[in-house]
Design an enzyme around this catalytic site. Sequence first.
Site, PDB file in Angstrom:
ATOM      1  N   LYS A 274      18.074   1.335  33.060  1.00 20.55           N
ATOM      2  CA  LYS A 274      17.309   2.411  33.738  1.00 20.55           C
ATOM      3  C   LYS A 274      15.965   1.482  34.314  1.00 20.55           C
ATOM      4  O   LYS A 274      15.858   0.414  33.849  1.00 20.55           O
ATOM      5  CB  LYS A 274      16.828   3.060  32.405  1.00 20.55           C
ATOM      6  CG  LYS A 274      17.696   3.985  31.814  1.00 20.55           C
ATOM      7  CD  LYS A 274      16.984   4.867  30.737  1.00 20.55           C
ATOM      8  CE  LYS A 274      18.103   5.997  30.202  1.00 20.55           C
ATOM      9  NZ  LYS A 274      18.345   7.077  31.042  1.00 20.55           N
ATOM     10  N   ARG A 348      27.574  10.835  25.254  1.00 20.63           N
ATOM     11  CA  ARG A 348      28.722  11.816  25.404  1.00 20.63           C
ATOM     12  C   ARG A 348      29.798  11.030  24.726  1.00 20.63           C
ATOM     13  O   ARG A 348      30.712  11.542  24.148  1.00 20.63           O
ATOM     14  CB  ARG A 348      28.999  12.062  26.952  1.00 20.63           C
ATOM     15  CG  ARG A 348      29.337  11.209  27.572  1.00 20.63           C
ATOM     16  CD  ARG A 348      29.170  11.717  29.233  1.00 20.63           C
ATOM     17  NE  ARG A 348      27.690  12.193  29.601  1.00 20.63           N
ATOM     18  CZ  ARG A 348      27.494  12.476  30.769  1.00 20.63           C
ATOM     19  NH1 ARG A 348      28.297  12.801  31.837  1.00 20.63           N
ATOM     20  NH2 ARG A 348      26.103  12.978  30.750  1.00 20.63           N
TER      21      ARG A 348
HETATM   22  N1  BES Z   1      19.255   9.712  27.102  1.00 24.48           N
HETATM   23  C1  BES Z   1      19.617   9.964  28.428  1.00 24.48           C
HETATM   24  C2  BES Z   1      19.293  11.280  29.054  1.00 24.48           C
HETATM   25  C3  BES Z   1      17.659  11.572  29.149  1.00 24.48           C
HETATM   26  C4  BES Z   1      17.097  11.266  30.120  1.00 24.48           C
HETATM   27  C5  BES Z   1      17.049  12.057  27.983  1.00 24.48           C
HETATM   28  C6  BES Z   1      15.545  11.386  30.208  1.00 24.48           C
HETATM   29  C7  BES Z   1      15.673  12.369  27.924  1.00 24.48           C
HETATM   30  C8  BES Z   1      15.007  11.743  29.167  1.00 24.48           C
HETATM   31  C9  BES Z   1      21.235   9.733  28.641  1.00 24.48           C
HETATM   32  O1  BES Z   1      21.590   8.977  27.891  1.00 24.48           O
HETATM   33  C10 BES Z   1      21.232   9.406  30.287  1.00 24.48           C
HETATM   34  O2  BES Z   1      20.881   8.441  30.570  1.00 24.48           O
HETATM   35  N2  BES Z   1      21.939  10.266  30.789  1.00 24.48           N
HETATM   36  C11 BES Z   1      22.262  10.113  32.293  1.00 24.48           C
HETATM   37  C12 BES Z   1      23.370  10.317  32.593  1.00 24.48           C
HETATM   38  C13 BES Z   1      24.239  10.085  33.949  1.00 24.48           C
HETATM   39  C14 BES Z   1      24.196   8.582  33.998  1.00 24.48           C
HETATM   40  C15 BES Z   1      25.234  10.815  34.387  1.00 24.48           C
HETATM   41  C16 BES Z   1      21.123  10.767  33.184  1.00 24.48           C
HETATM   42  O3  BES Z   1      20.684  11.902  32.702  1.00 24.48           O
HETATM   43  O4  BES Z   1      20.480  10.187  34.027  1.00 24.48           O
HETATM   44 MN    MN Z   2      21.673   7.043  28.876  1.00 23.14          MN
END
Ligand code: BES
Ligand code: MN
Length: 497
Positions: A274, A348
Amino acid sequence: MLIKSIHAVSMCYKELAIIPVFENDQKNVDWLEPIDRNLYQSVKKVLDSGDMKGKAGSSLSFYCEEKPFERVLLVGAGKRRDFTCEKLRRLVAGIDSVAQSFNIRAYTIFVQPLLPFPVNNYSAGKATAESISLSRYEFDCFKSKKEKNKKELNVRLFGAPKGAFQNGLHDGAIIAANVNMVRNLINTPSNELTPESIADRSIKLCEGNSRLTCTVMDENAMREHGMNGILSVGKGSANPPRFVIIDYAGENKGKPIVIVGKGVTFDSGGISIKPWNGMEKMKYDMAGAGAVLGIIKIAAELNFPHHIIGLIPTAENMPAATAYKPGDVIAMASGTTVEVISTDAEGRLLLADALHYASDTCKPQALIDLATLTGACMVALGNKAMAIMGNNKGLIRRFIQNDEGSGERVWELPLWEDYDELIKSETADIKNVGGPGAGTIIGGIFLKKFVGKNIPWVHLDIASTAWMDNNEKGYFSKGATGAGVRIICEVLRNWDK
Ligand code: BES
Ligand code: MN
Ligand code: ZN
């Protein structure tokens, strides 16, 4: 107890009398005359002056000329016909916050103007107790000098209904105390809260209660169950993953209700790392796991009659030479193979193994999971509601029916078959990312593949509501909210109704 109902003026705290005032109804204080004439006269004079119009969020305080009350705080409650349970929560939080600024140890709220409550008396009592306790929450575990900003002011409620309202007060205090416990867990940084320490805290939570049993699977045990989703996510971290099973044996035997919570103690994104900006917040990626612990504790303290099982797949998602990588194919516990497109869609993968375990081993009458699964959920709903998806209208309805009473909103998104093709993989059975659109739904579509046939299931994406950046509701400070605890407990409490 902090909050107590009383029915005689002699039992009131006299330091501060609090009187809610509705808009357009602000001169109506006749109810006060038989209770205390002096107070009535002071209040009447101020209200007649027109200085307090009852607008929500407004307040006016003054000293009384005659005893017994020392001072009065008039608080605006808005329009009576707009009054809801959530407005009551905000009103009470506002009262407590103004009272905090006074040099007092206790206060009395006159409840009469608010009656009848906009919702049932139980929910009103619960909302009142919750609001005070949630709004007094402070996270100072990591401050070297503890400067408490909030006082444990005692509260008396004058004129509150007996019966259901009182039960609500009682339950609300227990629920909020546990929501605050959950907020502590979530706010705790990931150098302190690792998968192993989630497991240790789960064990501690069960100690001393014969109805609670905790089992922890380490990596070897997970390997035996083929839980390669959880193992893969944890591979890049020095803090090994765990799978926690908590069993609450309520009086009623029979099929359990299983609740699964995502426990990613830190989500760096892994190899699909990230951006740095805001990454510190990803300690809240175990909010689902925290909620499971809170719910189980509340079930035990409020003596819920059902058999409830909490499942926590927990891992830290890190980039490393040992980490799982985009392109990897994982054979999940269910046998389904998953192509990893992004190591940041890790939640997931963890949940899939837990949902399979729940379906296969627990034989649940209902399966509920909650997770900070997608950033897209915040895009869709802001922080006003969590997203709900599932395979069973009846189970989804249970949540919709309990959202007003619990103070947590849900909004349904569809899981139509049309979306299935978005996660087809050329190499494996499915892939962990679809898109580009419908991010939250695709999370749900993915999870659905791991839920056993004919098991009623809902998925709550709490990425939207698990964290607040400010205190817009009045009773949450910046940080973790303990999302999901209150609505799931309300669904469980009303299960047989
Ligand atoms: N934990 C994150 C989702 C999240 C993002 C929760 C910001 C709270 C605040 C999750 O693991 C994630 O990174 N999801 C990705 C999915 C994508 C790669 C399909 C996302 O939301 O960008
Ligand atoms: Mn994630
Ligand atoms: Zn995550």
